[in-house]
Design a protein around this motif. Structure first.
Motif, mmCIF file in Angstrom:
data_model
loop_
_atom_site.group_PDB
_atom_site.id
_atom_site.type_symbol
_atom_site.label_atom_id
_atom_site.label_comp_id
_atom_site.label_asym_id
_atom_site.label_seq_id
_atom_site.Cartn_x
_atom_site.Cartn_y
_atom_site.Cartn_z
ATOM 1 N N ASN A 196 -3.311 6.350 4.934
ATOM 2 C CA ASN A 196 -2.421 6.228 6.090
ATOM 3 C C ASN A 196 -1.739 4.859 6.147
ATOM 4 O O ASN A 196 -1.354 4.379 7.209
ATOM 5 N N GLN B 253 -0.981 7.509 0.109
ATOM 6 C CA GLN B 253 -0.492 7.209 1.454
ATOM 7 C C GLN B 253 -1.125 8.144 2.475
ATOM 8 O O GLN B 253 -1.509 7.730 3.564
ATOM 9 N N ILE C 205 2.789 0.316 0.296
ATOM 10 C CA ILE C 205 2.265 0.888 -0.958
ATOM 11 C C ILE C 205 3.253 0.638 -2.088
ATOM 12 O O ILE C 205 2.860 0.321 -3.221
ATOM 13 N N SER D 186 1.224 2.066 5.258
ATOM 14 C CA SER D 186 2.685 2.118 5.247
ATOM 15 C C SER D 186 3.178 2.389 3.820
ATOM 16 O O SER D 186 2.704 1.782 2.855
ATOM 17 N N LEU D 187 4.132 3.288 3.714
ATOM 18 C CA LEU D 187 4.622 3.651 2.373
ATOM 19 C C LEU D 187 5.341 2.474 1.714
ATOM 20 O O LEU D 187 5.244 2.279 0.496
ATOM 21 N N GLU E 259 8.496 3.390 7.628
ATOM 22 C CA GLU E 259 8.470 4.744 7.100
ATOM 23 C C GLU E 259 9.880 5.293 6.976
ATOM 24 O O GLU E 259 10.855 4.651 7.351
ATOM 25 N N TYR F 276 11.046 6.355 -3.463
ATOM 26 C CA TYR F 276 10.528 6.368 -2.091
ATOM 27 C C TYR F 276 10.894 7.687 -1.422
ATOM 28 O O TYR F 276 10.057 8.369 -0.829
#
Lengths: 534, 625
Positions: free
Chosen positions: A96, A92, A102, A98-99, B620, A52
């Motif tokens: 756009n 991503q 994903i 959310s990471l 994030e 991440y």
């Protein structure tokens, strides 16, 4: 004693028009299993924190590989093969999304694609559609294949597995039908596997070579295989040269050697847990694998035996072994259950009342053999859920842990260091330690991810420190202090709810440790964060 | 790569005239020799388990005290035996114990020595008995040989029988096998000469170990329903059951008159627990076959299970399922019998024939040896390695199973009372002024399976003091479930002892009069965790110095004692690396501080995670990256 009288063909094979439906069924079951597991948590399952952070770093540097990784603020070189980071980062950026979302769903999607690629490989690599379908089903449900692929770290592992299997598949096609057009897919997928994860890359390289040497050895095919390997080297060279320019190749070499599993090739045979399949209950598939080796021997299918033998000798780890293991298990199931059991013929009998000969239905053994396979599948799938109970695999961070990490990122100085204690051993799935640096932006002195880039001695020292700190759960504060001496930076101790030993109470009673989180009275299921005062 | 190639079909049921037949040669054709060799090997495996030990393996404490009382009373069954710090009723059927006393007197040894070796020695007999039973059920010698081989090397059966309580279990198992052997002739062959022997052997099984008697009972009923299915078999079954009740009643009726019906109903209820029906298959700790590695026997059993259903031979699969459903308390030990049958069938009727198929050899059972002329024929057929894979397969598989059996059974050797614990027990009994006779003990151990908890089992027998948690004995007092819950729960108490003890008390205040919190007084003793985890002892003591007073530490572990003193001084930390030791603590008071009480309340009232506050959003990368 009645012996086996096999039919000319297996019953499922005979109905080849049903094969697409069987494949569809396998895919549906696989998707349901994976989605069901992911939906049990609101966060990526298991690990993935380091990956991440690597994606975030790449995005922050506008997709130019940064010199160093910001993971755990250690400024270690950014040398981990980046292919999956580019894919996920690009995804991503484009969507756009959310990471973290994903990281939840991308592994699932790619692991399903891996099933289809595997089927393509198996349908050519095995004898007939029955074996191919069985192998695909095994690949889709066996815990060693499912669990690593759909966890957060699956963004790398699932991507690597798809690439590796595709490389071997095209390598096999090239051996059967030497065409120049196959050079490119072999090289691209091989390079992609190498540029995604060492283990799967090494598996792909070894497998392409082994499959080629055992199967076909024409001059033309040899030339094309060598060309494909050279092209793969060229494709990988840009990354290798980049790493060499900024860091030398030493960190890569360290990572390679530190991740080598030096266990004996026979270890999977003499362990209950670390088997080929990681089944948590009865390892029926693993046992079928053992019988499958002998079935391969008597049917002269040396490729599978040589292939798995070579992979056991080389340090590729257990995960990539799932490919040949699925093949061998499928051969065993097809031979022993699908063909063997279904081919029995129920003898006719004479009705005592009428004296007439009553012909028994021969559909019954077929029904039983199919039911036997289905029962195996269900049992194995249940095993994946049991894995969660036993080993805490596939567990995501819960709301309490996320809340604590959010508090850390908002309320502690950036230069502060944390001692994260979970009480888990190095062999367990410590997702808190893995995700903590990525979600908080703080340093954990007990971090174990990415440290394989260090020299062997430093790497071992970090693992030992981790183990020693986790052993402090039954000790007092002085245990921590003896391992992590005081330093002129704010120091915190981060205790997860899994720490139920003495340390929890000892820190609460110790005046040198100030409970800073949570602010209210201690909750049983809550993470505790203490600030060390001196 | 290749496409499907047509398979060569060999109809072994009626082989063509020119097909090559396999026969046995030389002395190996003698099954007697092979069975002897197999039994000796299985015996060696068991001997390696109990060799050199100087204490009975794992359990058997109650049976030992019972045997002592029987020996003292010259075969008179005592109404009670001094066991748990009090006179414990002799609920258990006495035949196994009386046999032990009889053998003890004939051999001139001591009962204590007998409890170490006799169960293992007797268990060897079960291997040829399974062979004989298989011969009766199948009529196939090689299949029976394989079945007995699988049974003999399945670790679960060894581990169940060689332990101390095997002194009653093993005779029960032997009588059960014999009773089923006789019952098959009676109910399936309709040979009424076997009526009396079936009933007598079934009664012996019941009088040795009621679980074995129960096993015989439902097996005979199943046999009648599946294999008999005629009026003759049903009538004979009724006769057998009647005789069984009469013979068993010789002991059972007087026992019920003395003790009442309730203990027996209570014990019977523990054999079948619906929540445990699938536990052999879903167990993640061990395979139900006891195999320590990849469970090949379990797989062969599964293949045999499917094979027999495909052949519409339902008795063995049903037997296997029925045991799993009706006999949850010791399912694995009894499931081993049909499992061995099914594994043998899989090997002989599925695996080996299929492996031989590629050589176009039809398999008729037996060792795949060929005569010279046959080898010559095969050579002409260019089948040079016709049997090599089968031999490799057979030897490798046998080696794997035997090695697995060795590793899987050696684990029992660790379950003995050692000198350290004996010294602790002696400390308790040596001075009555220090620890009064009526002191009660809460025994903590690191063992999580009550069946394997050697310390907990032998503590009352060797100290004469009452242990408040005795799981097996609780079966007679209608609180098996509650005691088991308490036992399982107490394992967590090493980390948070005070709150844990109180929580346990809330949940199990009625279990056999155990009321941990209010009932523990200053005169009670709490003995905490023996062996394996000395750190937890220190934890308990240091966290609760006002509650527990250090009383005893094993001699010979002065390092641990020193560490203890240093730690309580509170200034220096020393990593604890001492060997396992036994410590005893005296409960001096039980005052719950306000903080403790609040924590307990929070633990009790804490909502499950799903009902807690809304989750924070973490999507994030956090700031700072």
């Amino acid at each position: 004693m009645t012996a086996v009288t096999p039919t000319k063909d297996a019953p499922i094979t005979a109905r080849s028009r049903w094969n697409p439906l069987w494949l569809l069924l396998i895919v549906v079951v696989s998707v349901a299993l994976r989605v069901g597991l992911v939906l049990t948590e609101d966060f990526p399952l298991g690990d993935g924190g380091f990956f991440y952070q690597s994606v975030v770093d790449l995005q922050a540097n506008e997709f130019v590989p940064p010199i160093t990784s910001s993971y755990n603020l250690e400024q270690l070189p950014y040398v981990f093969p980046p292919a999956a980071f580019y894919i996920v980062g690009g995804l991503q950026t484009i969507t756009n999304a959310s990471l973290t979302e994903i990281f939840r769903w991308y592994p699932v999607a790619v692991s399903v694609v891996a099933i289809l690629v595997f089927y393509a490989f198996a349908s050519i690599g095995l004898r007939g559609q029955t074996e191919a379908l069985l192998a695909t089903m095994i690949f889709a449900i066996v815990p060693i294949g499912v669990i690593p692929a759909i966890s957060g770290g699956g963004v790398v592992r699932a991507t690597a597995s798809v690439s590796a299997i595709a490389a071997v598949h095209y390598g096999n096609l090239l051996g059967i039908n030497p065409r120049r057009t196959l050079i490119v897919p072999v090289a691209v997928f091989l390079a992609l596997a190498m540029l995604t994860q060492f283990q799967w890359g090494l598996f792909a390289l070894i497998s392409v070579i082994v499959v080629y040497f055992v199967r076909r050895r024409s001059l033309k095919a040899t030339t094309l295989i060598i060309a494909a390997l050279l092209l793969a080297v060229v494709l990988m060279s840009s990354w290798v040269l980049y790493v060499d320019r900024y860091h030398t190749l030493e960190p890569l070499a360290n990572a390679l050697f530190n991740s080598i599993d030096v266990a004996s090739p026979l270890t999977p045979f003499f362990s209950r847990v670390t088997t080929f399949t990681s089944e948590p209950m009865l390892g029926l598939l693993a046992a079928l694998g053992i019988l499958g080796i002998f079935v391969c021997a008597v049917t002269k299918r040396w490729l599978l035996i040589v292939w798995i033998g070579v992979l056991l000798v080389f340090p590729v780890g257990l995960e990539p072994l799932v490919v040949p293991v699925a093949f061998i298990v499928a051969v065993a199931i097809n031979y022993l259950i699908v063909t063997g059991i279904s081919s029995f013929r129920i003898p006719s009998r004479i009705d005592p009342a009428t004296g007439a000969v009553v012909q028994a239905s021969n559909n019954w053994p077929v029904v039983v053999s199919v039911a036997s396979v289905i029962l195996l599948v269900v049992y194995t799938a249940v095993g994946i859920f049991k894995s969660r109970d036993v080993t805490e695999l596939l567990i995501g961070l819960n709301r309490f842990q996320l809340s604590a990490m959010e508090w850390v990122s908002e309320n502690t100085p950036e230069e502060s260091r944390f001692i994260v204690i979970t009480g888990l051993s190095i062999d367990e799935e410590d997702n808190v330690t893995d995700w903590f640096p990525a979600l908080t932006g703080r340093s954990n002195v007990a971090a174990t991810r990415s440290v394989e880039l260090l020299e062997a001695a430093a790497f071992e020292e970090r693992l030992e420190r981790y183990e020693e700190l986790q052993a402090c759960v039954t000790q007092r504060a002085v245990c921590i202090e003896s391992i992590v001496p005081s330093a002129p930076v704010p120091t915190y101790v981060y205790l997860t709810p899994t720490v139920r030993g003495r340390l929890r109470a000892a820190l609460l009673q110790n005046d040198n440790y100030d409970l800073v989180y949570p602010s209210t009275r201690t909750r049983v299921n809550e993470t505790l964060i203490f600030q060390r005062l001196n | 790569m290749q496409a499907d190639s047509p398979q060569t079909i060999t109809n072994a049921g009626s082989p063509p005239a020119d097909d090559i037949q396999i026969d046995l040669t030389g002395f190996l054709s003698s099954h007697f020799v092979l069975v002897i060799v197999m039994t000796a090997t299985a015996g060696l495996l068991r001997y390696l388990v109990f060799r050199g030990i100087d204490f009975p393996l794992q359990d058997g404490a109650w049976a030992y005290k019972m045997a002592e009382a029987v020996a003292t009373g010259n075969y008179r069954i005592p109404q009670t035996a001094l066991f748990d710090g009090r006179a414990f009723e002799s609920f258990f059927p006495p035949l196994g114990v009386m046999l032990a006393v009889f053998i003890d007197r004939q051999t001139g040894g001591t009962l204590f020595d007998l409890f170490q070796t006799l169960p293992g020695q007797l268990s060897i007999v079960t291997v040829p008995l399974v062979y004989i039973l298989s011969l009766r059920l199948t009529g196939a010698k090689w299949l029976s040989f394989t079945t007995a081989l699988v049974f003999g090397f399945m670790p679960v059966t060894t581990n169940w029988m060689v332990v101390g309580s095997g002194i009653v279990r093993t005779p029960g198992y032997i009588f059960a096998l014999l009773a089923i052997h006789q019952g098959y002739a009676l109910l399936v062959w309709r040979n009424e000469n076997h009526l009396l022997t079936t009933a007598i052997l079934a009664a012996f099984a019941f009088l040795s170990d009621p679980e074995s008697g129960y096993f015989v009972l439902y097996t005979l009923i199943l046999m009648t329903l599946v294999l008999g299915r005629n009026r003759y078999s049903v009538i004979n079954l009724v006769f057998v059951l009647t005789l069984l009740v009469m013979l068993g009643g010789i002991w059972l009726v007087p026992a019920m008159v003395v003790y009442g019906v309730e203990p027996y109903l209570s014990a019977a209820a523990t054999v079948f627990r619906p929540s445990q029906i699938l536990s052999p298959l879903l167990n993640t700790a061990t395979a139900f076959t006891g195999e320590p590695f990849i469970p090949v026997i379990a797989l062969l059993g599964y293949l045999g299970f499917c094979l027999l259903i495909a052949k519409r031979r339902f008795f063995l699969p049903l037997w296997f399922i029925i045991i799993m459903i009706l006999h949850t308390r010791s399912a694995s030990a009894f499931m081993a019998i049909p499992l061995a049958f099914m594994a043998g069938a899989a090997l002989h009727q599925l695996v080996i024939p299929l492996l031989l198929r590629s050589s176009q050899i039809s398999y008729e059972g037996g060792l795949p040896l060929l005569r010279f002329s046959e080898r010559a024929q095969l050579r002409q057929l260019n089948q040079h390695f016709y049997l090599l894979p089968v031999w490799v397969f057979g030897i490798a598989l046998a080696g794997y199973i035997v090695f697995g059996a060795y590793r899987g059974t050696q684990i029992v050797r660790e379950r003995v009372i050692d000198e350290v614990e004996l010294a602790a027990f002696e400390f308790i009994t040596s001075d009555e002024s220090r620890i009064p006779d009526d002191a009660r003990f809460l025994v903590f151990t690191s063992e999580t399976d009550w069946r394997a908890d050697t310390t907990a089992t032998w503590f009352p027998a060797l100290t004469g003091r009452e242990s408040v948690l005795l799981v097996p004995e609780s079966a007679w007092y209608n609180d098996f479930g509650e005691t088991l819950t308490l036992y399982n729960g107490i394992d967590d108490c090493t980390a948070q002892p005070l709150t844990c003890l109180i929580a346990l008390d809330r949940g199990a205040a009625t279990a056999r009069g155990i009321a941990v919190t209010p009932a523990i007084t200053q005169s009670d003793l709490v003995r905490l965790r023996v062996l394996d985890d000395p750190t937890s002892l220190v934890i308990v003591n240091e966290l609760l110095p006002e509650v527990f007073e250090y009383l005893y530490i094993s001699p010979g572990v002065s390092g641990a004692l020193l560490e203890y003193l240093v730690q309580t001084d509170g200034e220096v930390y020393t990593s604890i690396r001492a060997e396992g030791n036994a410590r005893i603590y005296q409960l001096s008071s039980l005052e719950i501080t306000e903080q403790d009480a609040e924590e307990i309340e929070q633990e009790a009232d804490a909502p499950p995670p799903a009902e807690a506050e809304a989750p924070p959003t973490v999507t994030e990368a956090p700031s700072g990256n």
